[in-house]
Design a protein around this motif. Structure first.
Motif, mmCIF file in Angstrom:
data_model
loop_
_atom_site.group_PDB
_atom_site.id
_atom_site.type_symbol
_atom_site.label_atom_id
_atom_site.label_comp_id
_atom_site.label_asym_id
_atom_site.label_seq_id
_atom_site.Cartn_x
_atom_site.Cartn_y
_atom_site.Cartn_z
ATOM 1 N N SER A 1 0.929 3.368 -3.358
ATOM 2 C CA SER A 1 0.308 4.686 -3.274
ATOM 3 C C SER A 1 1.303 5.791 -3.592
ATOM 4 O O SER A 1 0.978 6.758 -4.293
ATOM 5 N N SER B 1 -15.376 -11.199 -0.091
ATOM 6 C CA SER B 1 -14.185 -11.276 0.754
ATOM 7 C C SER B 1 -13.942 -12.696 1.243
ATOM 8 O O SER B 1 -12.800 -13.181 1.259
ATOM 9 N N ILE C 1 -6.399 3.545 -0.564
ATOM 10 C CA ILE C 1 -6.599 3.779 -1.993
ATOM 11 C C ILE C 1 -7.887 4.551 -2.241
ATOM 12 O O ILE C 1 -7.950 5.427 -3.116
ATOM 13 N N ALA C 2 -8.930 4.254 -1.454
ATOM 14 C CA ALA C 2 -10.222 4.918 -1.657
ATOM 15 C C ALA C 2 -10.129 6.425 -1.452
ATOM 16 O O ALA C 2 -10.808 7.197 -2.136
ATOM 17 N N ARG D 1 -14.034 3.564 7.537
ATOM 18 C CA ARG D 1 -13.376 4.007 6.300
ATOM 19 C C ARG D 1 -13.576 5.510 6.091
ATOM 20 O O ARG D 1 -12.644 6.239 5.768
ATOM 21 N N CYS E 1 -5.627 -1.497 3.205
ATOM 22 C CA CYS E 1 -5.171 -1.095 1.867
ATOM 23 C C CYS E 1 -6.291 -0.397 1.106
ATOM 24 O O CYS E 1 -6.075 0.637 0.462
ATOM 25 N N GLY E 2 -7.501 -0.932 1.184
ATOM 26 C CA GLY E 2 -8.632 -0.327 0.493
ATOM 27 C C GLY E 2 -8.978 1.047 1.022
ATOM 28 O O GLY E 2 -9.371 1.942 0.260
ATOM 29 N N TYR F 1 -19.188 7.234 0.108
ATOM 30 C CA TYR F 1 -19.255 5.918 0.739
ATOM 31 C C TYR F 1 -20.700 5.495 0.983
ATOM 32 O O TYR F 1 -21.044 4.322 0.848
ATOM 33 N N LEU G 1 -6.014 -6.171 4.023
ATOM 34 C CA LEU G 1 -6.579 -5.766 2.742
ATOM 35 C C LEU G 1 -7.595 -4.632 2.931
ATOM 36 O O LEU G 1 -7.702 -3.737 2.096
ATOM 37 N N LEU G 2 -8.322 -4.674 4.032
ATOM 38 C CA LEU G 2 -9.257 -3.597 4.350
ATOM 39 C C LEU G 2 -8.517 -2.282 4.549
ATOM 40 O O LEU G 2 -8.951 -1.219 4.082
ATOM 41 N N THR H 1 0.825 -1.211 0.000
ATOM 42 C CA THR H 1 0.000 0.000 0.000
ATOM 43 C C THR H 1 0.857 1.257 0.000
ATOM 44 O O THR H 1 0.620 2.188 -0.780
#
Length: 434
Positions: free
Chosen positions: A213, A266, A288-289, A376, A284-285, A343, A281-282, A209
């Motif tokens: 990024s 998932s 990126i989001a 998030r 990382c998302g 979101y 992974l969450l 990430t």
């Protein structure tokens, strides 16, 4: 950083003296060059190699089946029921209740009009002329038809929207708009060619990430906006925001006990890629989001500070910071609810489903699926809010400070404040005219 930075760093009227340009170039190079080197080394170390790529390793169709294309000819299966029977299939109405008629346009049944099984939720939007992707399974012929709906073909409408988007961006933003599209494509290439394979190959999601990024920002920002003091300032602010977001997302997922396994996709991914951490992974998302919005506000904030300096080069760094933060507060107010609405729109079906359940509102909001979206949003918003003062401080520190020019002395008024020699002369002139 090219020599041109010693003269004009922005698209506006800002011009730096040579000694200030050298200072700014040195400071930025001391920070950005190690950042670029770290990104390059990180990609080399984390790049999947020596093992087969997991991408495309799972077959889409079952053995003996193939993916074909078809075009809807009728929504009434009775129009093609006899065609299925002529191929040896069953004409039982119960077996074809959820089917429609389509002309097969590829494969063994090309040009035949046959029933195609379509799920109810997909059949609602079907219309004559729609193009379909269908799965051909010869062994299913006894059930009425060997063709089963997979998805709609969307190449034409999506391509049309893409062309309209490109034309409008170039028409409105000109060369800068075209470069921004190129930057977007290059950043997407980093995501597709590096980050996704690295994550699926078991590399550390946190390391992937940060490296991914950083590389995406370097490519997208410098290609779209050019290499300048202003864009480099924004890039440093964005990187600071990414670091903050990563730290907060790590803490938030752990403190809130978020598993990342809140949906079927998932769980399926975890079964297909052993050892993949859905929690990581969450995280990382989350990063990126929020990356695009984060970079947007830092670019705007850096530009605001430099424009303030261009308008009044005599402003001190403290005045530049406070003036920039007045603009930054508007950015914070607008982008925070932008993230929340984005979101909320993405998770709208989930929110509606949860609203149907007889459960306390607080418990519903803090349930695993919705809590992920809440965390998030909060994590991205906090990173965004903190990136604005960081970017403003960096921009203010890089702006040269010059003493405000002294105001010119006012012209003496010979009547109101006569000089030693002019007094009698003015008096005599007044008497003569009287």
């Amino acid at each position: 950083m090219g020599h041109g930075h010693g003269h004009s760093h922005t698209s506006g009227p800002l011009v730096l003296p040579d000694h200030e340009a050298r200072r700014v170039r040195f400071v930025l190079a001391a920070v950005i060059v190690p950042l670029v080197l770290a990104a390059v080394v990180g990609m080399v170390v984390l790049w999947p190699r020596g093992e087969g790529s997991p991408i495309g390793s799972r077959p889409f169709a079952a053995p003996g089946a193939s993916l074909e294309t078809a075009t809807v000819t009728s929504l009434d299966v009775d129009d093609c029921r006899q065609a299925a029977a002529s191929l040896g299939g069953s004409a039982d109405a119960s077996l074809l209740a959820d089917a429609l008629c389509a002309r097969i346009t590829s494969g063994a049944g090309k040009d035949l009009v046959l029933p195609v099984h379509v799920p109810t939720e997909s059949r609602r939007v079907a219309d004559v002329g729609d193009r379909l992707q269908v799965m051909y399974t010869p062994s299913a012929l006894a059930g009425g038809t060997p063709y089963v709906f997979v998805d709609y073909q969307r190449q034409l409408p999506v391509a049309a929207l893409g062309v309209v988007y490109l034309v409008l961006v170039v028409a409105v933003a000109g060369r800068r708009g075209a470069l921004s599209v190129v930057g977007l494509l290059l950043a997407t290439a980093v995501l597709v060619l590096f980050m996704i394979p690295a994550l699926l190959s078991g590399r550390s999601p946190l390391a992937v990430t940060l490296v991914g990024s950083t590389t995406m920002m370097l490519v997208a920002v410098y290609v779209a906006h050019g290499i300048s003091v202003r864009t480099t300032t924004a890039l440093l602010g964005t990187f600071a925001g990414v670091v903050i977001t990563v730290g907060l997302s790590l803490w938030g997922t752990g403190a809130a006990n978020l598993t990342g396994a809140s949906d079927e996709t998932s769980v399926t991914l975890m079964s297909l890629v052993p050892g993949l951490s859905l929690t990581s992974l969450l995280t990382c998302g989350m990063v990126i989001a929020g990356l695009g919005v984060l970079n947007d506000v830092t670019i705007t904030q850096a530009s605001a500070v430099w424009e303030l300096h261009a308008a009044n080069p005599g402003l001190s760094r403290a005045r530049l910071f406070t003036g920039g933060m007045r603009i930054g507060r508007d950015h914070i107010a607008s982008t925070v609810y932008t993230l929340a609405f984005a979101y909320a729109g993405t998770a709208l079906p989930l929110i509606l489903t949860a609203s149907l359940i007889d459960r306390a509102v607080v418990d519903t909001v803090l349930s695993g699926e919705i809590a992920e979206e809440v965390v998030r949003t909060l994590v991205s918003s906090i990173g965004l809010v903190l990136a604005i003062p960081v970017t403003t401080a960096i921009a203010a520190a890089l702006c040269p400070t010059t003493a405000a020019p002294a105001a010119p002395a006012p012209e003496p008024d010979p009547v109101a404040d006569p000089g030693p020699d002019s007094g009698p002369r003015e008096v005599r002139r007044g008497r003569h005219s009287a």
